[in-house]
Design a protein around this motif. Structure first.
Motif, PDB file in Angstrom:
ATOM      1  N   VAL A 300       0.861  -1.193   0.000  1.00  0.00           N
ATOM      2  CA  VAL A 300       0.000   0.000   0.000  1.00  0.00           C
ATOM      3  C   VAL A 300       0.891   1.235   0.000  1.00  0.00           C
ATOM      4  O   VAL A 300       2.096   1.158   0.277  1.00  0.00           O
ATOM      5  N   THR A 301       0.282   2.385  -0.277  1.00  0.00           N
ATOM      6  CA  THR A 301       1.031   3.641  -0.288  1.00  0.00           C
ATOM      7  C   THR A 301       1.136   4.191   1.134  1.00  0.00           C
ATOM      8  O   THR A 301       0.606   3.629   2.093  1.00  0.00           O
ATOM      9  N   TYR A 302       1.828   5.322   1.259  1.00  0.00           N
ATOM     10  CA  TYR A 302       2.163   5.919   2.558  1.00  0.00           C
ATOM     11  C   TYR A 302       0.918   6.099   3.432  1.00  0.00           C
ATOM     12  O   TYR A 302      -0.067   6.703   3.006  1.00  0.00           O
ATOM     13  N   PRO A 303       0.947   5.563   4.670  1.00  0.00           N
ATOM     14  CA  PRO A 303      -0.285   5.549   5.479  1.00  0.00           C
ATOM     15  C   PRO A 303      -0.596   6.831   6.251  1.00  0.00           C
ATOM     16  O   PRO A 303      -1.756   7.136   6.483  1.00  0.00           O
ATOM     17  N   ARG A 304       0.426   7.601   6.653  1.00  0.00           N
ATOM     18  CA  ARG A 304       0.171   8.733   7.561  1.00  0.00           C
ATOM     19  C   ARG A 304      -0.258   9.977   6.783  1.00  0.00           C
ATOM     20  O   ARG A 304       0.384  11.016   6.828  1.00  0.00           O
ATOM     21  N   THR A 305      -1.352   9.835   6.068  1.00  0.00           N
ATOM     22  CA  THR A 305      -1.849  10.925   5.226  1.00  0.00           C
ATOM     23  C   THR A 305      -3.173  11.455   5.762  1.00  0.00           C
ATOM     24  O   THR A 305      -3.943  10.708   6.381  1.00  0.00           O
ATOM     25  N   ASP A 306      -3.422  12.751   5.519  1.00  0.00           N
ATOM     26  CA  ASP A 306      -4.720  13.327   5.899  1.00  0.00           C
ATOM     27  C   ASP A 306      -5.534  13.710   4.672  1.00  0.00           C
ATOM     28  O   ASP A 306      -6.486  14.480   4.766  1.00  0.00           O
ATOM     29  N   SER A 307      -5.157  13.155   3.497  1.00  0.00           N
ATOM     30  CA  SER A 307      -5.901  13.446   2.263  1.00  0.00           C
ATOM     31  C   SER A 307      -6.701  12.222   1.823  1.00  0.00           C
ATOM     32  O   SER A 307      -6.264  11.083   1.991  1.00  0.00           O
ATOM     33  N   ILE A 343     -10.141  12.434  -7.966  1.00  0.00           N
ATOM     34  CA  ILE A 343      -9.045  13.339  -8.348  1.00  0.00           C
ATOM     35  C   ILE A 343      -9.346  14.754  -7.881  1.00  0.00           C
ATOM     36  O   ILE A 343     -10.380  15.324  -8.221  1.00  0.00           O
ATOM     37  N   ASN A 344      -8.446  15.301  -7.066  1.00  0.00           N
ATOM     38  CA  ASN A 344      -8.568  16.698  -6.644  1.00  0.00           C
ATOM     39  C   ASN A 344      -7.224  17.141  -6.058  1.00  0.00           C
ATOM     40  O   ASN A 344      -6.968  16.973  -4.870  1.00  0.00           O
ATOM     41  N   SER A 345      -6.369  17.679  -6.896  1.00  0.00           N
ATOM     42  CA  SER A 345      -5.014  18.063  -6.461  1.00  0.00           C
ATOM     43  C   SER A 345      -5.043  19.089  -5.335  1.00  0.00           C
ATOM     44  O   SER A 345      -4.145  19.122  -4.490  1.00  0.00           O
ATOM     45  N   LYS A 346      -6.072  19.940  -5.308  1.00  0.00           N
ATOM     46  CA  LYS A 346      -6.142  20.976  -4.270  1.00  0.00           C
ATOM     47  C   LYS A 346      -6.351  20.398  -2.879  1.00  0.00           C
ATOM     48  O   LYS A 346      -6.073  21.053  -1.878  1.00  0.00           O
ATOM     49  N   LYS A 347      -6.878  19.169  -2.815  1.00  0.00           N
ATOM     50  CA  LYS A 347      -7.118  18.538  -1.515  1.00  0.00           C
ATOM     51  C   LYS A 347      -6.031  17.535  -1.140  1.00  0.00           C
ATOM     52  O   LYS A 347      -6.214  16.707  -0.244  1.00  0.00           O
ATOM     53  N   VAL A 348      -4.899  17.569  -1.833  1.00  0.00           N
ATOM     54  CA  VAL A 348      -3.748  16.726  -1.506  1.00  0.00           C
ATOM     55  C   VAL A 348      -2.632  17.642  -1.029  1.00  0.00           C
ATOM     56  O   VAL A 348      -2.203  18.526  -1.760  1.00  0.00           O
ATOM     57  N   SER A 349      -2.176  17.424   0.209  1.00  0.00           N
ATOM     58  CA  SER A 349      -1.078  18.242   0.726  1.00  0.00           C
ATOM     59  C   SER A 349       0.233  17.478   0.565  1.00  0.00           C
ATOM     60  O   SER A 349       0.812  17.426  -0.511  1.00  0.00           O
ATOM     61  N   ASP A 350       0.700  16.840   1.630  1.00  0.00           N
ATOM     62  CA  ASP A 350       1.974  16.113   1.560  1.00  0.00           C
ATOM     63  C   ASP A 350       1.843  14.778   0.823  1.00  0.00           C
ATOM     64  O   ASP A 350       2.742  14.370   0.101  1.00  0.00           O
ATOM     65  N   HIS A 351       0.730  14.083   1.044  1.00  0.00           N
ATOM     66  CA  HIS A 351       0.558  12.745   0.468  1.00  0.00           C
ATOM     67  C   HIS A 351      -0.888  12.546   0.035  1.00  0.00           C
ATOM     68  O   HIS A 351      -1.813  13.056   0.657  1.00  0.00           O
ATOM     69  N   HIS A 352      -1.053  11.764  -1.038  1.00  0.00           N
ATOM     70  CA  HIS A 352      -2.391  11.433  -1.512  1.00  0.00           C
ATOM     71  C   HIS A 352      -3.025  10.357  -0.627  1.00  0.00           C
ATOM     72  O   HIS A 352      -2.404   9.855   0.317  1.00  0.00           O
ATOM     73  N   ALA A 353      -4.257  10.000  -0.944  1.00  0.00           N
ATOM     74  CA  ALA A 353      -5.000   8.986  -0.183  1.00  0.00           C
ATOM     75  C   ALA A 353      -4.284   7.636  -0.220  1.00  0.00           C
ATOM     76  O   ALA A 353      -3.424   7.386  -1.070  1.00  0.00           O
ATOM     77  N   ILE A 354      -4.658   6.759   0.710  1.00  0.00           N
ATOM     78  CA  ILE A 354      -4.044   5.433   0.791  1.00  0.00           C
ATOM     79  C   ILE A 354      -4.605   4.536  -0.314  1.00  0.00           C
ATOM     80  O   ILE A 354      -5.823   4.413  -0.461  1.00  0.00           O
ATOM     81  N   LEU A 355      -3.708   3.904  -1.060  1.00  0.00           N
ATOM     82  CA  LEU A 355      -4.092   3.019  -2.170  1.00  0.00           C
ATOM     83  C   LEU A 355      -3.356   1.689  -2.064  1.00  0.00           C
ATOM     84  O   LEU A 355      -2.243   1.645  -1.528  1.00  0.00           O
ATOM     85  N   PRO A 356      -3.947   0.617  -2.609  1.00  0.00           N
ATOM     86  CA  PRO A 356      -3.128  -0.573  -2.849  1.00  0.00           C
ATOM     87  C   PRO A 356      -2.146  -0.255  -3.976  1.00  0.00           C
ATOM     88  O   PRO A 356      -2.408   0.639  -4.792  1.00  0.00           O
TER      89      PRO A 356
END
Length: 696
Positions: A300-307, A343-356
């Motif tokens: 999975v992608t980086y977990p400590r995200t708020d996006s 898809i919404n680049s404006k709502k992604v800060s340091d990391h995008h949502a968690i994905l497989p």
């Protein structure tokens, strides 16, 4: 000239080395090509304790408060000194001309690297690796697009402010209230407001008085209809009697509304933790640990995200990932993919949502531990649902009149399963059940008469607020202070996605909260100790709104919108005011009576010795006598300290031990342990061997 890559953990160093083809193993680092790869072990460098600033601060005294360091001091953690020396020697190597910061791409990762860098007095230039996936391709791409270190200076300043603010509030408030009430009281910038929310909720539950109410139910041939609620039972009983006499109802109105439930957003860490708690019964910390393990396994992608969204450049790759994920989890048939929904680049800060990740397609998921497997299924199901079709249903409301009173029947018909069908296909029985009853009402015409087969009186009671679960407490932490902060504030709440799990775990570990209840999901209930602590805390320490305001300011520092000195001045002024104005609450001695079980007399000063969470302590705060439960001397003997052993040592200063184990030979032996005290009261232990072998 080699570049030195510094990671946060050995496992990350291994992944990066593999992706870059670095294979030579050295002591504390790897080497290959144009790179050296070494690692931290969590926080190698930490803030120094108060005693490092002034020896008198080793003892706790209100007269010495507030403690406000003018120049902050840092120390290397004793348990990680060896790895620190490896990093220092590598940074000092003449052939190393630059560094690459490859710690976790977030606030804490930035802090970990920079503290080590500064503690080593390193002045060499460094760049930043910023990635959201540990897949080989993502690592190589990240190294091809390294960022200037200056882009993350503000992130580092925010991390420093967070760390120092926590230290100032924790050290000063803990010492202040411990001195005021004569016992250790742990106070924290985020921990105490979180505890206050649970205490407030329990108080609302305790004082809640349920109000009874009554409804009349009519049983028709194909449905049930209900009257409005009555507070007065006699009114409901009178209506019941009238309805039984009438034995029929006349249809007044039928209304059919088609409704749409759009797909949910992708997971950020908090929403994943909430679902894992509600559906699987996992604590927030367990979910974070499982997701971190999946991240390190490249699944999975980086977990400590708020996006909860993805960036625009990810859109072209999304369909392939969705199809791979569906295939891997056995979802058959045509999979709808509405990529723009996520898809919404404006709502992604340091990391995008968690994905497989794509690597998941080649992994043997059957070999994963159960917890990791279940969390991976949640993440996969959420991806497929988030790009899916809406769930559509029709809600029908029928109003009828009986005995001069309006009765209502409701029914629901599913028109299109949409994203819920995909979610159920992946999660099976774990999927959230639809709570609304699927009831198809009969086709009837207005003014049509319907037979009443039976009429019943149903009694109910208003419900108290619900206890907090990990799911709902995380939600409350996320939205705390929402009303007080401006609408444009992006990060409301207390704590961050990366820290909230640890805060809850700390409250449980310190004995302020307990997990109670049967089944998967446990309630978080404040203990007597937790309630007592909040009862004596002033508003500024327990206020979620104030702490939420601080979190928003930390985000502003992160973005370069607020001067760090301004934030720290506010914290220092609050701490100084707290020390100056706080007084013991009258009558609090009864609330704060839990000083621990008295087990004996201190051999140094004669005061009472009480058992507490971590050991047996002298109750005289000037005396340093303690027998720690996690005692290194007894560990070396292969022994655990028991209450019976402590009792013997306090009475006789000596106790006989059977079957001690030699660390060198593995053989067992009998001996007597002798306890003495030093000038300041600290306990010292020595062995007397029964075979006359002397002391050690």
């Amino acid at each position: 000239m080699p570049n030195l890559i510094v990671t946060e953990k050995p496992s990350t160093a291994q992944s990066i080395s593999k992706a870059l083809g670095i294979t030579k193993r050295r002591t504390g680092y790897l080497e290959g090509g144009n790179y050296l790869v070494s690692w931290c072990v969590g926080h190698l460098v930490e803030l120094a304790p108060p005693g490092s600033y002034d020896s008198k601060l080793v003892k706790w005294s209100r007269a010495d408060l507030p403690i406000l360091p003018k120049t902050w001091q840092y120390l290397v953690s004793p348990g990680t000194q060896k790895q620190f020396e490896v990093l220092r020697s590598l940074m000092a190597r003449p052939d190393v001309d630059s560094l690459i910061c490859a710690t976790d791409a977030g606030r804490e990762g930035e802090l970990i690297f920079r503290l080590v860098y500064h503690q080593c007095k390193c002045k060499k230039p460094f760049t930043r690796l910023w990635i959201s996936s540990m897949e080989d391709a993502a690592i190589r791409d990240g190294f091809a697009h390294l960022k200037p270190s200056t882009e993350y200076d503000a992130l580092y300043k925010a991390a420093l402010c967070r760390e120092r603010a926590d230290w100032l509030v924790g050290i000063n408030a803990t010492r202040l209230f411990s001195c005021l009430y004569g016992q250790p009281l742990n106070v924290g910038r985020v921990m105490t407001p979180t505890l206050a929310m649970t205490v407030s909720r329990e108080a609302a539950i305790d004082t809640f008085g349920p109000d009874p109410f009554y409804t009349v139910l009519l049983k028709m041939e194909d449905c049930m209809a209900s009257s409005e609620r009555f507070k007065d039972k006699s009114q409901a009983e009178a209506l019941l009697a009238e309805c039984r006499k009438a034995s029929q109802a006349v249809l007044q109105k039928t209304e059919r509304k088609e409704k749409t439930e759009h797909p949910p957003a992708l997971y950020d860490l908090t929403s994943l933790q909430r679902d894992a708690n509600r559906l699987l019964g996992y604590s927030a910390q367990q979910t974070l640990d499982y997701t971190q393990a999946l991240y390190e396994k490249k699944l999975v992608t980086y977990p400590r995200t708020d996006s909860r969204y993805l960036t625009e450049d990810m859109e072209p790759c999304l369909p392939d990932l969705v199809r791979q994920t569906a295939f891997h989890f056995g979802v058959t048939g045509e999979i709808p993919i509405h990529a723009k929904q996520v898809i919404n680049s404006k709502k992604v800060s340091d990391h995008h949502a968690i994905l497989p990740t794509r690597s998941m397609a080649n992994a043997d998921l059957s070999s994963l531990p159960a917890g990791e497997s279940h969390v991976l299924r949640l993440i996969a199901a959420r991806l497929l649902a988030a790009v899916g079709e809406p769930y559509r249903y029709a809600e029908t409301t029928v109003q009828m009149e009986c005995a001069g009173t309006v009765f209502t029947a409701k029914g629901k018909t599913v028109l299109a399963e949409g994203w819920k069908a995909v979610e159920r296909a992946v999660l099976g029985d774990t999927a959230e059940k639809d709570k609304e009853k699927l009831e198809i009402l009969p086709e009837v015409q207005e003014r049509e008469t319907m037979s009443v087969l039976d009429a019943q009186l149903k009694e109910g009671k208003t419900s108290p607020p619900k206890h907090y679960t990990e799911d709902t407490l995380l939600s409350a932490m996320e939205t705390a202070g929402k009303e007080e902060l401006p609408k444009e504030a992006e990060r409301r709440g207390i704590g961050t996605p990366a820290t909230r799990a640890a805060i809850i775990e700390k409250l449980v570990k310190k004995g302020f909260l307990t997990r109670e209840g049967s089944g998967k999901t446990k309630n978080l209930i404040p203990t007597e100790k937790g309630r007592a602590l909040i009862s004596v805390m002033p508003e500024e320490i327990q206020s979620p709104a104030m702490t939420a305001d601080w979190e928003q300011k930390l985000l502003q520092i992160e973005r370069g919108e607020l001067d760090p000195e301004t934030f720290m001045d506010e914290i220092e002024q609050m701490v100084a005011s707290l020390v100056q104005t706080s007084e013991a609450v009258k009558g609090a001695s009864m609330l704060m009576k839990n000083n621990g079980k008295i087990v004996g007399v201190c051999p140094h000063c004669g005061a009472e010795v009480a058992e507490r969470e971590k050991g047996w302590f002298c109750t005289n705060r000037e005396c340093r006598f303690v027998i720690w439960k996690d005692n290194a001397f007894f560990k070396r003997l292969g022994k655990h300290i028991t209450g019976q052993l402590v009792d013997k040592l306090l009475r006789d200063s000596r106790a006989r031990l059977k079957d001690c184990k030699s660390q060198r030979t593995g053989k067992t032996y009998n001996a007597a342990v002798q306890m003495t005290t030093e000038a300041d009261g600290r306990a010292q232990f020595s062995l007397e061997f029964e075979n006359g072998g002397g002391k050690t």
